[in-house]
Motif scaffolding. Sequence first.
Motif, mmCIF file in Angstrom:
data_model
loop_
_atom_site.group_PDB
_atom_site.id
_atom_site.type_symbol
_atom_site.label_atom_id
_atom_site.label_comp_id
_atom_site.label_asym_id
_atom_site.label_seq_id
_atom_site.Cartn_x
_atom_site.Cartn_y
_atom_site.Cartn_z
ATOM 1 N N SER A 177 1.146 -1.230 0.198
ATOM 2 C CA SER A 177 -0.083 0.034 0.234
ATOM 3 C C SER A 177 0.848 1.148 0.001
ATOM 4 O O SER A 177 0.279 2.371 -0.468
ATOM 5 N N LEU A 178 2.153 1.044 0.530
ATOM 6 C CA LEU A 178 2.907 2.238 0.473
ATOM 7 C C LEU A 178 3.765 2.220 -0.706
ATOM 8 O O LEU A 178 4.774 3.108 -1.031
ATOM 9 N N GLY A 179 3.604 1.563 -1.709
ATOM 10 C CA GLY A 179 4.081 1.620 -3.114
ATOM 11 C C GLY A 179 5.398 0.742 -3.288
ATOM 12 O O GLY A 179 5.886 0.950 -4.266
ATOM 13 N N ALA A 180 5.549 -0.211 -2.361
ATOM 14 C CA ALA A 180 6.700 -1.142 -2.510
ATOM 15 C C ALA A 180 6.313 -2.125 -3.648
ATOM 16 O O ALA A 180 5.337 -2.657 -3.765
ATOM 17 N N SER A 181 7.550 -2.494 -4.348
ATOM 18 C CA SER A 181 7.167 -3.641 -5.380
ATOM 19 C C SER A 181 7.264 -4.901 -4.658
ATOM 20 O O SER A 181 7.552 -5.162 -3.382
ATOM 21 N N ARG A 182 7.148 -5.799 -5.356
ATOM 22 C CA ARG A 182 7.323 -7.309 -4.636
ATOM 23 C C ARG A 182 8.591 -7.774 -4.544
ATOM 24 O O ARG A 182 8.598 -8.228 -3.330
ATOM 25 N N TRP A 183 9.481 -7.485 -4.981
ATOM 26 C CA TRP A 183 10.761 -7.393 -4.946
ATOM 27 C C TRP A 183 11.034 -6.565 -3.724
ATOM 28 O O TRP A 183 12.136 -7.026 -2.649
ATOM 29 N N GLN A 184 10.652 -5.518 -3.453
ATOM 30 C CA GLN A 184 10.973 -4.583 -2.123
ATOM 31 C C GLN A 184 10.655 -5.293 -0.944
ATOM 32 O O GLN A 184 11.129 -5.094 0.010
ATOM 33 N N THR A 185 9.012 -5.891 -1.298
ATOM 34 C CA THR A 185 8.821 -6.233 -0.095
ATOM 35 C C THR A 185 9.367 -7.645 0.262
ATOM 36 O O THR A 185 9.289 -7.861 1.627
ATOM 37 N N VAL A 186 9.926 -8.585 -0.476
ATOM 38 C CA VAL A 186 10.524 -9.556 -0.205
ATOM 39 C C VAL A 186 11.692 -9.368 0.548
ATOM 40 O O VAL A 186 12.178 -10.031 1.820
ATOM 41 N N THR A 187 12.638 -8.360 -0.154
ATOM 42 C CA THR A 187 14.002 -8.262 0.389
ATOM 43 C C THR A 187 14.073 -7.198 1.699
ATOM 44 O O THR A 187 14.977 -7.522 2.488
ATOM 45 N N ARG A 188 12.963 -6.425 1.839
ATOM 46 C CA ARG A 188 13.205 -5.408 3.073
ATOM 47 C C ARG A 188 12.105 -5.799 4.069
ATOM 48 O O ARG A 188 12.068 -5.036 5.010
ATOM 49 N N VAL A 189 10.869 -6.516 4.051
ATOM 50 C CA VAL A 189 10.144 -7.071 4.941
ATOM 51 C C VAL A 189 10.165 -8.264 5.453
ATOM 52 O O VAL A 189 10.247 -8.627 6.290
ATOM 53 N N VAL A 190 10.143 -9.362 4.317
ATOM 54 C CA VAL A 190 9.936 -10.754 4.387
ATOM 55 C C VAL A 190 11.423 -11.549 4.792
ATOM 56 O O VAL A 190 11.386 -11.911 5.941
ATOM 57 N N LEU A 191 12.425 -11.204 4.208
ATOM 58 C CA LEU A 191 13.531 -11.763 4.536
ATOM 59 C C LEU A 191 14.162 -11.288 5.538
ATOM 60 O O LEU A 191 14.877 -12.126 6.475
ATOM 61 N N PRO A 192 14.312 -10.141 5.969
ATOM 62 C CA PRO A 192 14.836 -9.627 7.481
ATOM 63 C C PRO A 192 14.131 -10.459 8.468
ATOM 64 O O PRO A 192 14.918 -10.653 9.486
ATOM 65 N N ALA A 193 12.890 -10.453 8.573
ATOM 66 C CA ALA A 193 12.263 -11.169 9.629
ATOM 67 C C ALA A 193 12.600 -12.605 9.614
ATOM 68 O O ALA A 193 12.732 -13.402 10.477
ATOM 69 N N LEU A 194 12.909 -13.285 8.383
ATOM 70 C CA LEU A 194 12.964 -14.886 8.225
ATOM 71 C C LEU A 194 14.646 -15.028 8.370
ATOM 72 O O LEU A 194 15.133 -16.093 8.364
ATOM 73 N N PHE A 195 15.463 -14.018 8.215
ATOM 74 C CA PHE A 195 16.975 -14.406 8.087
ATOM 75 C C PHE A 195 17.267 -15.122 9.477
ATOM 76 O O PHE A 195 18.188 -16.063 9.264
ATOM 77 N N PRO A 196 17.091 -14.932 10.617
ATOM 78 C CA PRO A 196 17.633 -15.784 11.688
ATOM 79 C C PRO A 196 17.229 -17.063 11.630
ATOM 80 O O PRO A 196 17.992 -18.069 11.881
ATOM 81 N N ALA A 197 16.000 -17.328 11.505
ATOM 82 C CA ALA A 197 15.549 -18.736 11.274
ATOM 83 C C ALA A 197 16.369 -19.445 9.812
ATOM 84 O O ALA A 197 16.617 -20.721 10.146
#
Length: 279
Positions: A177-197
Amino acid sequence: MAGTHASPRVLPGFGLTLGFTIGYLSLIVLIPLSAVFLKTATLSWDQFVAQISAPRAMASYRLTFGASFLAASINAVFGLILAWALVRYSFPGKKLVDALVDLPFALPTAVAGISLAAIYAKNGWIGQYLEPLGIKIAFTPTGVLVALVFIGLPFVVRTVQPVLEDLDTEYEEAAASLGASRWQTVTRVVLPALFPALLTGFALAFARAVGEYGSVIFIAGNMPMISEITPLIIITKLEQYDYAGATAIATVMLIVSFAMLLIINLLQAWAAKTGRRET
């Protein structure tokens, strides 16, 4: 004074459970590892260096640690993709795929090795189509990599999957909704949360691959200097009653494995600390 008394613990018996934990850990882990170092100490420094730096041993290190690292890296990528598909999508046969992920856990390693060798041999189900293309998997270092990928995949999937299930899709929707692309969402939202696991899954897959024996020896070919893994050299030395030589090579594996796991744990702590700062 009332303030000087220690607050009562919620769970009683801390001293007993701590003593049991330390005793159990010492019996199962610390004492066997100490025995390895003590047996190795019976060698002189020159003998120790000669054992661990022999050309055959050095070739096995390169194959064992190199293939284990590469297999864990492959599993980190495809394990993440598989966990994502299992969590975020519904498709026919989803429960079957989810159950098959745990197959390497339940399957005896010798059975896995024989099955992989039969499938990827030049007359096997898959090998017969790769042979005309000049691609050989069974009885080569590539076969070692295939076996290590097979046994390591569940560690990544089962480590990432519960974290992904707890990751609310609202974060992704907010980023979109803030204008992020799918790639930006994955690299800046999803992957940082999953990185420790993901790092934890990588570490578990790597640790399992380094010590793997049963599923590898049947597909590796076990050719010295080419497709011989370090655990096989240790077994060979034990069969020759060269216990000091076997423990010397085992000591190298322990030190290198511990160092890599320590680095991964430091990266996990750094990633968790960075995540808390960002939130």
